[in-house]
Write a protein that holds these residues in place. Structure first.
Motif, PDB file in Angstrom:
ATOM      1  N   ARG A 116       0.838  -1.197   0.000  1.00 13.17           N
ATOM      2  CA  ARG A 116       0.000   0.000   0.000  1.00 13.17           C
ATOM      3  C   ARG A 116       0.879   1.256   0.000  1.00 13.17           C
ATOM      4  NH1 ARG A 116      -3.179  -1.352   3.909  1.00 13.17           N
ATOM      5  NH2 ARG A 116      -1.828  -0.562   5.523  1.00 13.17           N
ATOM      6  N   ASP A 117       1.937   1.251   0.814  1.00  9.39           N
ATOM      7  CA  ASP A 117       2.848   2.400   0.865  1.00  9.39           C
ATOM      8  C   ASP A 117       3.513   2.640  -0.481  1.00  9.39           C
ATOM      9  OD1 ASP A 117       2.248   2.885   3.491  1.00  9.39           O
ATOM     10  OD2 ASP A 117       4.088   1.962   4.292  1.00  9.39           O
ATOM     11  N   ARG A 166       4.011   5.839  -5.495  1.00  2.95           N
ATOM     12  CA  ARG A 166       3.921   5.974  -6.951  1.00  2.95           C
ATOM     13  C   ARG A 166       2.847   6.991  -7.318  1.00  2.95           C
ATOM     14  NH1 ARG A 166       4.437  -0.020  -7.505  1.00  2.95           N
ATOM     15  NH2 ARG A 166       2.194   0.061  -7.298  1.00  2.95           N
ATOM     16  N   ALA A 167       1.723   6.956  -6.612  1.00  7.53           N
ATOM     17  CA  ALA A 167       0.638   7.898  -6.898  1.00  7.53           C
ATOM     18  C   ALA A 167       1.094   9.331  -6.642  1.00  7.53           C
ATOM     19  CB  ALA A 167      -0.582   7.558  -6.046  1.00  7.53           C
ATOM     20  N   ARG A 168       1.822   9.543  -5.548  1.00  5.55           N
ATOM     21  CA  ARG A 168       2.331  10.888  -5.243  1.00  5.55           C
ATOM     22  C   ARG A 168       3.307  11.358  -6.323  1.00  5.55           C
ATOM     23  NH1 ARG A 168       2.917   8.657  -0.029  1.00  5.55           N
ATOM     24  NH2 ARG A 168       1.169   9.263   1.261  1.00  5.55           N
ATOM     25  N   THR A 169       4.184  10.468  -6.745  1.00  3.22           N
ATOM     26  CA  THR A 169       5.183  10.808  -7.762  1.00  3.22           C
ATOM     27  C   THR A 169       4.513  11.238  -9.055  1.00  3.22           C
ATOM     28  OG1 THR A 169       6.731   9.239  -6.804  1.00  3.22           O
ATOM     29  CG2 THR A 169       7.155   9.913  -9.051  1.00  3.22           C
ATOM     30  N   ALA A 194      -6.412  14.088  -7.043  1.00  7.37           N
ATOM     31  CA  ALA A 194      -7.572  13.621  -6.277  1.00  7.37           C
ATOM     32  C   ALA A 194      -8.009  14.677  -5.262  1.00  7.37           C
ATOM     33  CB  ALA A 194      -7.247  12.307  -5.574  1.00  7.37           C
ATOM     34  N   GLU A 195      -7.041  15.347  -4.633  1.00  3.51           N
ATOM     35  CA  GLU A 195      -7.379  16.396  -3.664  1.00  3.51           C
ATOM     36  C   GLU A 195      -8.080  17.562  -4.352  1.00  3.51           C
ATOM     37  OE1 GLU A 195      -3.583  17.158  -1.897  1.00  3.51           O
ATOM     38  OE2 GLU A 195      -3.840  15.577  -0.397  1.00  3.51           O
TER      39      GLU A 195
END
Length: 56
Positions: A19-20, A25-28, A35-36
């Motif tokens: 999950r981390d 990867r999503a943040r990168t 999404a925010e």
């Protein structure tokens, strides 16, 4: 009836690590920020429909 354990500590740690990595990867790729922004836009649109104004 036998009792089956839900998961071992090793399995839970492996799921958490996966999950981390997924979130990193999503943040990168900017997915978290996208999404925010989308969540804020939907929240603002819903508030506007109800005449509610956010003071933050």
């Amino acid at each position: 009836m036998s009792v089956r354990p839900i998961g071992t500590d090793d399995e839970a740690l492996e799921r958490a690590a996966l999950r981390d990595r997924h979130l990193d990867r999503a943040r990168t790729r900017g997915a978290v920020e996208d999404a925010e922004r989308r969540h804020r836009a939907e929240k603002d649109a819903a508030a506007g429909e109800h005449g509610i104004h956010d003071v933050t």
